[in-house]
Design a protein around this motif. Structure first.
Motif, PDB file in Angstrom:
ATOM      1  N   UNK A  73       0.924  -1.015  -0.055  1.00 38.46           N
ATOM      2  CA  UNK A  73       0.090   0.006   0.107  1.00 38.46           C
ATOM      3  C   UNK A  73       0.864   1.308   0.092  1.00 38.46           C
ATOM      4  N   UNK A  74       0.414   2.071  -0.879  1.00 39.15           N
ATOM      5  CA  UNK A  74       1.446   3.305  -0.955  1.00 39.15           C
ATOM      6  C   UNK A  74       2.265   3.252  -2.161  1.00 39.15           C
ATOM      7  N   UNK A 117      -9.084   6.157  -0.274  1.00 38.68           N
ATOM      8  CA  UNK A 117      -8.739   6.307  -1.344  1.00 38.68           C
ATOM      9  C   UNK A 117      -8.688   4.952  -2.263  1.00 38.68           C
ATOM     10  N   UNK A 147       7.254   1.080  -5.436  1.00 41.49           N
ATOM     11  CA  UNK A 147       7.704   2.127  -5.117  1.00 41.49           C
ATOM     12  C   UNK A 147       8.866   2.121  -4.066  1.00 41.49           C
ATOM     13  N   UNK A 148      10.104   2.422  -4.824  1.00 41.02           N
ATOM     14  CA  UNK A 148      11.109   2.456  -3.921  1.00 41.02           C
ATOM     15  C   UNK A 148      11.460   3.161  -2.627  1.00 41.02           C
ATOM     16  N   UNK A 149      10.511   4.102  -2.652  1.00 35.91           N
ATOM     17  CA  UNK A 149      10.490   5.125  -1.427  1.00 35.91           C
ATOM     18  C   UNK A 149       9.617   4.621  -0.312  1.00 35.91           C
ATOM     19  N   UNK A 150       8.852   3.365  -0.578  1.00 32.17           N
ATOM     20  CA  UNK A 150       8.029   2.780   0.371  1.00 32.17           C
ATOM     21  C   UNK A 150       8.767   1.694   1.378  1.00 32.17           C
ATOM     22  N   UNK A 151       9.079   1.943   2.615  1.00 32.59           N
ATOM     23  CA  UNK A 151       9.687   1.192   3.605  1.00 32.59           C
ATOM     24  C   UNK A 151       9.001  -0.725   3.618  1.00 32.59           C
ATOM     25  N   UNK A 177       7.855   6.967  -6.850  1.00 29.89           N
ATOM     26  CA  UNK A 177       7.164   8.289  -6.793  1.00 29.89           C
ATOM     27  C   UNK A 177       7.194   8.803  -5.121  1.00 29.89           C
ATOM     28  N   UNK A 178       7.217  10.531  -5.279  1.00 30.42           N
ATOM     29  CA  UNK A 178       7.070  11.023  -4.277  1.00 30.42           C
ATOM     30  C   UNK A 178       6.017  12.064  -4.286  1.00 30.42           C
ATOM     31  N   UNK A 179       4.898  11.621  -4.947  1.00 32.95           N
ATOM     32  CA  UNK A 179       3.497  12.254  -5.154  1.00 32.95           C
ATOM     33  C   UNK A 179       4.210  13.257  -6.227  1.00 32.95           C
ATOM     34  N   UNK A 206      18.156   9.603  -1.528  1.00 37.23           N
ATOM     35  CA  UNK A 206      16.664   8.890  -0.970  1.00 37.23           C
ATOM     36  C   UNK A 206      16.495   9.228   0.517  1.00 37.23           C
ATOM     37  N   UNK A 219      13.969  10.944   1.841  1.00 37.10           N
ATOM     38  CA  UNK A 219      12.762  10.926   2.314  1.00 37.10           C
ATOM     39  C   UNK A 219      12.239   9.509   1.991  1.00 37.10           C
ATOM     40  N   UNK A 220      10.948   9.144   2.609  1.00 33.16           N
ATOM     41  CA  UNK A 220      10.433   7.816   2.511  1.00 33.16           C
ATOM     42  C   UNK A 220       8.734   8.287   2.370  1.00 33.16           C
ATOM     43  N   UNK A 221       8.139   7.466   1.731  1.00 29.89           N
ATOM     44  CA  UNK A 221       6.732   7.626   1.525  1.00 29.89           C
ATOM     45  C   UNK A 221       6.206   6.802   2.671  1.00 29.89           C
ATOM     46  N   UNK A 222       5.246   7.312   3.537  1.00 22.07           N
ATOM     47  CA  UNK A 222       4.391   6.650   4.495  1.00 22.07           C
ATOM     48  C   UNK A 222       3.260   7.093   4.606  1.00 22.07           C
ATOM     49  N   UNK A 223       2.268   6.396   5.206  1.00 27.54           N
ATOM     50  CA  UNK A 223       0.740   6.626   5.482  1.00 27.54           C
ATOM     51  C   UNK A 223       0.804   7.343   6.862  1.00 27.54           C
ATOM     52  N   UNK A 254       1.032   4.970   9.956  1.00 24.81           N
ATOM     53  CA  UNK A 254       2.154   4.279  10.305  1.00 24.81           C
ATOM     54  C   UNK A 254       3.189   5.270  10.449  1.00 24.81           C
ATOM     55  N   UNK A 265      -1.039   9.487   2.092  1.00 19.74           N
ATOM     56  CA  UNK A 265       0.507   9.073   2.131  1.00 19.74           C
ATOM     57  C   UNK A 265       1.196  10.374   1.776  1.00 19.74           C
ATOM     58  N   UNK A 266       2.388  10.771   2.246  1.00 15.27           N
ATOM     59  CA  UNK A 266       3.195  11.798   1.943  1.00 15.27           C
ATOM     60  C   UNK A 266       4.644  11.416   2.109  1.00 15.27           C
ATOM     61  N   UNK A 267       5.633  12.108   1.584  1.00 12.93           N
ATOM     62  CA  UNK A 267       7.067  11.917   1.738  1.00 12.93           C
ATOM     63  C   UNK A 267       7.216  12.569   3.303  1.00 12.93           C
TER      64      UNK A 267
END
Lengths: 224, 353
Positions: A14-15, A48, A128-132, A163-165, B1, B3-7, B10, B176-178
């Protein structure tokens, strides 16, 4: 993309942008003249979800299947609609299954296992490589294995949707491409699409592996 | 990298763990479930304990216990779940214990719905529990701010020995946002010499209690707590002033709504109308002084909320009768659109310009 199999399953963390990709992909199929249905199988997320765009899909002649209970926005119950079986059985349809995040979200797919004959479906994993959790090759493979185990289906293609939005840059997408390539080589699964905002898609190198798939953000309001 | 994208949910959990949170007690409710889910998965790895309680009432009393022993502890819920915790919150405030409470607000009243709302402003700032107590209430408007404030909330709670609430509408929890994790500004935190950690026969027992049957003693406690609140009001007020210079109309909005208002401000600018925004980041202590800084050009204040009008009370108190105060709100999980806000602003300014 017209070579993709009739049943297209969209999975991922997700994300990762699964739903945004699924929505854009569905609209594109309809634009190409296909008879399309999208089934929102997300029973994990309360917000969403593609079902929120019911009006938009209907206006474009796309069949959208959300919860069996109606109340498409506020539904907080994991209820799948029997209607999902319609386009899975009716071969005149191209059907997109927009699945909830992670292995937990993918569990619902096992219920449709009978329809997932090898060669009859594609299962695309959105990355998405930015998702933990999906930032390196090992974690991502573990993630994919988890989803495959739960869904009893095999991933047939990777989608680099790093992506980062709205802040996404070409460098971000290329960073994600490294991850996708690593996973692709280890699992022998092709990178099918590189999905990114139109403004970024224009700037990507032409020899990038996978089909560049420019997307719009339908799920995120302008003010967000 | 970096920043990370999280909800949101979390990210709040991750921030709490980074801040040294060692215990989490909670009970599921949408739209905050990803927070306990995250803590269930991650807190143990960080040497902490996650426990799903049998109810919200149990969870907040577990928080009471853990806080009494000096541990950094958090609970989270959504609106009706927070309502259930009110007795415990008042006890924790009465016993002067630090803890962090997260409320990811859904539409009410009652069980309401799962879509975002801001209708727990009264509950957070006026207290649903009994007695003269206050929570420090942070209202982040984006995920970076949510992460920063959660990390700081633990320090603030420890510093003042008071429960701190982080109030996010459902959007903050679900979007979700960085983000990146940054250390909050350093505070000198006093030792927790009041905690019940065992005397080892070397000192008198510490007692954690909110029952004081001697009225004189209870009044003394109240005076002490009130003095602490004055201190918090002096030191901890946080707000953002946006585009306030030469503003003809000043919006007051917090959280997600403030972002929509910023879009409305852009739209108004296109039409030649100067609008500004006061965005409280602490709902308590409320940024009264921000309203003293409203320029002479302003003809009105427009409060925008995802509620039927709650923060407007504080806006009126802060405005002190100087300017007309209007309200625009949507409720029940409906989100105001920038255009609706623009229309209301123009109506207040006297129609077409």
């Amino acid at each position: 993309m017209l070579n993709d199999k009739r049943i297209k399953i969209i999975i991922g963390h997700y994300g990762s942008g699964k739903t945004e990709f699924a929505v854009n992909y569905t609209l594109k199929l309809a634009e190409l003249g296909k008879k399309v249905a999208i089934a929102d199988l997300d029973i994990v997320n309360p917000y969403f979800r593609s079902r929120e765009k019911e009006a938009m899909f209907k206006a474009k002649g796309i069949k959208i299947i959300g919860s069996s209970i109606g109340s498409n926005i506020g539904a907080d119950l994991p209820a799948l609609s029997a209607d999902v079986l319609g386009p899975l059985q009716d071969e005149s349809y191209d059907v997109v299954l927009d699945v909830g995040g992670d292995a937990i979200g993918a569990r619902v797919l096992a219920r449709y296992h009978n329809y997932f004959k090898e060669g009859s479906y594609d299962m695309f994993c959105v990355l998405n490589a930015y998702r933990p959790g999906t930032q390196n090759v090992e974690d991502t493979i573990e993630h994919i294995k988890g989803i495959e185990g739960q869904s009893r289906a095999k991933v047939t293609g990777l989608i680099n949707n790093t992506h980062l939005l709205r802040d996404t840059s070409v460098e971000d997408v290329l960073e994600g491409q490294k991850l996708a390539k690593g996973v692709s080589e280890k699992l022998n699964i092709p990178i099918k699409y590189v999905s990114t905002l139109e403004k970024v898609a224009r700037l990507l190198p032409e020899d990038i592996e996978g089909e560049v798939f420019p997307i719009k953000m339908y799920m995120r309001e302008d003010w967000m | 990298m970096a920043k990370i994208l999280m909800k949101g949910n979390e990210a709040i959990g991750a921030a709490a763990i980074k801040a040294g949170c060692k215990f989490f007690f909670g009970y599921p409710i949408t739209p905050q479930n990803e927070l306990p889910e995250y803590m269930a998965r991650e807190l143990g790895k960080a040497g902490g304990t996650f426990l799903q309680a049998e109810s919200e009432v149990a969870a907040i009393n577990m928080v009471y216990g853990a806080a009494g022993s000096g541990a950094r502890v958090m609970t989270s819920s959504s609106s009706p779940g927070i309502a259930l915790k009110q007795e415990g919150i008042s006890y924790i405030a009465g016993a002067e214990l630090p803890c962090v409470i997260v409320n990811i607000v859904r539409g009410g009243p009652g069980l309401g719905g799962i879509q975002p709302a801001q209708s727990d402003y009264y509950q957070s700032t006026r207290g649903g529990g009994n007695g003269d107590y206050k929570l420090v209430v942070y209202a982040p408007a984006n995920l970076q701010e949510a992460v920063d404030l959660v990390m700081e909330a633990f320090d603030v709670a420890d510093y003042y020995r008071n429960p701190v609430m982080v109030l996010g509408d459902g959007m903050i929890g679900q979007m979700m946002e960085p983000i990146e994790f940054r250390e909050p500004k350093k505070r000198e935190l006093p030792p927790k010499d009041w905690a019940t950690t065992g005397t080892e026969g070397k000192r008198k027992p510490n007692i954690i209690n909110s029952l004081r049957l001697d009225p004189a003693e209870l009044e003394k406690l109240n005076q002490k707590i009130q003095a602490k609140y004055r201190e918090i009001e002096k030191n901890e007020v946080r707000y953002e002033m946006y585009n306030i210079e030469n503003a003809e109309i000043v919006f007051a909005a917090y959280g997600t709504t403030s972002r929509i208002v910023k879009n409305a401000i852009e739209m108004l600018k296109q039409e030649g109308i100067n609008a500004g925004l006061i965005r409280p980041i602490t709902l308590w202590p409320f940024p009264h002084k921000a309203f003293d800084e409203i320029p002479e050009t302003a003809k009105a204040i427009l409060t925008v909320e995802m509620s039927c009008g709650q923060m407007i009370d504080d806006v009126k108190i802060a405005n002190n009768g100087r300017l007309p105060v209007g309200f625009y709100g949507r409720s029940g999980g409906m989100i105001p659109s920038p255009q609706e806000i623009v229309n209301k602003a123009k109506e207040m300014l006297g129609g077409a310009k």
